[in-house]
Scaffold this motif. Sequence first.
Motif, PDB file in Angstrom:
ATOM      1  N   GLU A 156      -3.981 -22.228 -32.357  1.00 35.27           N
ATOM      2  CA  GLU A 156      -3.901 -23.487 -31.618  1.00 35.27           C
ATOM      3  C   GLU A 156      -2.566 -23.617 -30.888  1.00 35.27           C
ATOM      4  O   GLU A 156      -2.510 -24.160 -29.790  1.00 35.27           O
ATOM      5  CB  GLU A 156      -4.090 -24.666 -32.573  1.00 35.27           C
ATOM      6  N   VAL A 157      -1.496 -23.111 -31.490  1.00 31.91           N
ATOM      7  CA  VAL A 157      -0.159 -23.246 -30.900  1.00 31.91           C
ATOM      8  C   VAL A 157       0.110 -22.185 -29.838  1.00 31.91           C
ATOM      9  O   VAL A 157       0.687 -22.484 -28.790  1.00 31.91           O
ATOM     10  CB  VAL A 157       0.929 -23.191 -31.995  1.00 31.91           C
ATOM     11  N   PHE A 158      -0.345 -20.951 -30.063  1.00 32.63           N
ATOM     12  CA  PHE A 158       0.018 -19.842 -29.170  1.00 32.63           C
ATOM     13  C   PHE A 158      -1.153 -19.266 -28.377  1.00 32.63           C
ATOM     14  O   PHE A 158      -0.961 -18.346 -27.582  1.00 32.63           O
ATOM     15  CB  PHE A 158       0.680 -18.705 -29.959  1.00 32.63           C
ATOM     16  N   GLY A 159      -2.358 -19.767 -28.571  1.00 33.51           N
ATOM     17  CA  GLY A 159      -3.503 -19.198 -27.863  1.00 33.51           C
ATOM     18  C   GLY A 159      -3.704 -17.751 -28.258  1.00 33.51           C
ATOM     19  O   GLY A 159      -3.556 -17.388 -29.436  1.00 33.51           O
ATOM     20  N   ASP A 160      -4.005 -16.892 -27.297  1.00 36.79           N
ATOM     21  CA  ASP A 160      -4.247 -15.472 -27.592  1.00 36.79           C
ATOM     22  C   ASP A 160      -3.041 -14.805 -28.239  1.00 36.79           C
ATOM     23  O   ASP A 160      -3.190 -13.860 -29.015  1.00 36.79           O
ATOM     24  CB  ASP A 160      -4.621 -14.715 -26.321  1.00 36.79           C
ATOM     25  N   ALA A 161      -1.837 -15.270 -27.944  1.00 38.43           N
ATOM     26  CA  ALA A 161      -0.630 -14.690 -28.543  1.00 38.43           C
ATOM     27  C   ALA A 161      -0.506 -15.042 -30.018  1.00 38.43           C
ATOM     28  O   ALA A 161       0.337 -14.491 -30.725  1.00 38.43           O
ATOM     29  CB  ALA A 161       0.613 -15.154 -27.783  1.00 38.43           C
ATOM     30  N   GLY A 162      -1.349 -15.937 -30.500  1.00 34.39           N
ATOM     31  CA  GLY A 162      -1.346 -16.289 -31.913  1.00 34.39           C
ATOM     32  C   GLY A 162      -2.316 -15.478 -32.746  1.00 34.39           C
ATOM     33  O   GLY A 162      -2.355 -15.589 -33.966  1.00 34.39           O
ATOM     34  N   ILE A 163      -3.126 -14.631 -32.090  1.00 37.43           N
ATOM     35  CA  ILE A 163      -4.074 -13.771 -32.806  1.00 37.43           C
ATOM     36  C   ILE A 163      -3.281 -12.636 -33.446  1.00 37.43           C
ATOM     37  O   ILE A 163      -2.478 -11.981 -32.782  1.00 37.43           O
ATOM     38  CB  ILE A 163      -5.157 -13.234 -31.855  1.00 37.43           C
ATOM     39  N   HIS A 164      -3.515 -12.384 -34.737  1.00 42.58           N
ATOM     40  CA  HIS A 164      -2.635 -11.500 -35.498  1.00 42.58           C
ATOM     41  C   HIS A 164      -3.397 -10.691 -36.534  1.00 42.58           C
ATOM     42  O   HIS A 164      -4.535 -11.023 -36.882  1.00 42.58           O
ATOM     43  CB  HIS A 164      -1.579 -12.354 -36.210  1.00 42.58           C
ATOM     44  N   ALA A 165      -2.724  -9.658 -37.038  1.00 46.73           N
ATOM     45  CA  ALA A 165      -3.208  -8.945 -38.219  1.00 46.73           C
ATOM     46  C   ALA A 165      -2.888  -9.825 -39.427  1.00 46.73           C
ATOM     47  O   ALA A 165      -1.981 -10.659 -39.369  1.00 46.73           O
ATOM     48  CB  ALA A 165      -2.510  -7.594 -38.338  1.00 46.73           C
ATOM     49  N   ARG A 166      -3.630  -9.629 -40.546  1.00 49.40           N
ATOM     50  CA  ARG A 166      -3.436 -10.556 -41.655  1.00 49.40           C
ATOM     51  C   ARG A 166      -3.873  -9.956 -42.979  1.00 49.40           C
ATOM     52  O   ARG A 166      -4.796  -9.149 -43.045  1.00 49.40           O
ATOM     53  CB  ARG A 166      -4.252 -11.808 -41.394  1.00 49.40           C
ATOM     54  N   SER A 167      -3.215 -10.400 -44.032  1.00 53.89           N
ATOM     55  CA  SER A 167      -3.652 -10.146 -45.402  1.00 53.89           C
ATOM     56  C   SER A 167      -3.738 -11.478 -46.122  1.00 53.89           C
ATOM     57  O   SER A 167      -2.893 -12.352 -45.921  1.00 53.89           O
ATOM     58  CB  SER A 167      -2.654  -9.247 -46.142  1.00 53.89           C
ATOM     59  N   ALA A 168      -4.764 -11.644 -46.948  1.00 50.56           N
ATOM     60  CA  ALA A 168      -4.930 -12.834 -47.786  1.00 50.56           C
ATOM     61  C   ALA A 168      -5.044 -12.343 -49.219  1.00 50.56           C
ATOM     62  O   ALA A 168      -6.010 -11.670 -49.571  1.00 50.56           O
ATOM     63  CB  ALA A 168      -6.176 -13.620 -47.372  1.00 50.56           C
ATOM     64  N   VAL A 169      -4.036 -12.656 -50.031  1.00 54.88           N
ATOM     65  CA  VAL A 169      -3.910 -12.068 -51.355  1.00 54.88           C
ATOM     66  C   VAL A 169      -3.981 -13.140 -52.436  1.00 54.88           C
ATOM     67  O   VAL A 169      -3.243 -14.130 -52.375  1.00 54.88           O
ATOM     68  CB  VAL A 169      -2.555 -11.320 -51.458  1.00 54.88           C
ATOM     69  N   GLY A 170      -4.834 -12.937 -53.407  1.00 51.57           N
ATOM     70  CA  GLY A 170      -4.889 -13.822 -54.560  1.00 51.57           C
ATOM     71  C   GLY A 170      -3.860 -13.390 -55.590  1.00 51.57           C
ATOM     72  O   GLY A 170      -3.736 -12.202 -55.880  1.00 51.57           O
ATOM     73  N   VAL A 171      -3.103 -14.356 -56.110  1.00 48.33           N
ATOM     74  CA  VAL A 171      -2.072 -14.068 -57.105  1.00 48.33           C
ATOM     75  C   VAL A 171      -2.206 -15.039 -58.269  1.00 48.33           C
ATOM     76  O   VAL A 171      -2.829 -16.103 -58.155  1.00 48.33           O
ATOM     77  CB  VAL A 171      -0.649 -14.156 -56.495  1.00 48.33           C
ATOM     78  N   ALA A 172      -1.576 -14.685 -59.395  1.00 48.75           N
ATOM     79  CA  ALA A 172      -1.653 -15.513 -60.596  1.00 48.75           C
ATOM     80  C   ALA A 172      -0.824 -16.778 -60.476  1.00 48.75           C
ATOM     81  O   ALA A 172      -1.242 -17.848 -60.926  1.00 48.75           O
ATOM     82  CB  ALA A 172      -1.203 -14.703 -61.810  1.00 48.75           C
ATOM     83  N   VAL A 173       0.357 -16.670 -59.885  1.00 48.12           N
ATOM     84  CA  VAL A 173       1.236 -17.831 -59.775  1.00 48.12           C
ATOM     85  C   VAL A 173       2.210 -17.608 -58.630  1.00 48.12           C
ATOM     86  O   VAL A 173       2.545 -16.467 -58.290  1.00 48.12           O
ATOM     87  CB  VAL A 173       1.983 -18.097 -61.110  1.00 48.12           C
ATOM     88  N   LEU A 174       2.656 -18.718 -58.017  1.00 50.29           N
ATOM     89  CA  LEU A 174       3.643 -18.674 -56.937  1.00 50.29           C
ATOM     90  C   LEU A 174       4.844 -19.529 -57.339  1.00 50.29           C
ATOM     91  O   LEU A 174       4.760 -20.324 -58.275  1.00 50.29           O
ATOM     92  CB  LEU A 174       3.022 -19.204 -55.632  1.00 50.29           C
ATOM     93  N   PRO A 175       5.963 -19.382 -56.631  1.00 45.82           N
ATOM     94  CA  PRO A 175       7.146 -20.176 -56.964  1.00 45.82           C
ATOM     95  C   PRO A 175       6.828 -21.674 -57.019  1.00 45.82           C
ATOM     96  O   PRO A 175       6.065 -22.192 -56.197  1.00 45.82           O
ATOM     97  CB  PRO A 175       8.121 -19.869 -55.819  1.00 45.82           C
TER      98      PRO A 175
END
Length: 152
Positions: A119-138
């Motif tokens: 929404e902010v960058f249009g086509d320049a905002g399309i990216h490679a990505r990883s979505a990782v499940g973890v046990a706990v975060l800070p």
Amino acid sequence: MTPQERLTALGLVLPEVAAPLASYVPAIRTGDYVYTSGQLPMVEGKLMTTGKVGDEVSAEDAHSLARICALNALAAVASVAGGLPNVVRVIKVVGFVASAPGFTGQPGVVNGASELLGEVFGDAGIHARSAVGVAVLPLDAPVEIEMIVEVR
């Protein structure tokens, strides 16, 4: 429209860069790239909620929290890149989702960040990505987002 105009049209404002919680910096520029540290869903210095997605936090709420994380990451990028107009494109996003056992909707949660960047960058905002499940975060945060962007 510029990225800043798009943010305004969305009713969003870049927040102050979140203060580090330990021994690191929120973002660092090297050459034409900015790497952010993981950004939590902090608003005005306060973590929006805690808990595991799929248990205390719904996937829909976590999706919204990922947007906040991405907005915080953009603030960190802007702080070392001379502002959002200097962003050429978003290269990579990594999303960490504190997940209850059996929760497998990490990609849908991290879509909150990816959609905001589009929404902010249009086509320049399309990216490679990883979505990782973890046990706990800070701080027991439900979501954390980091990114790499190309800048001029």
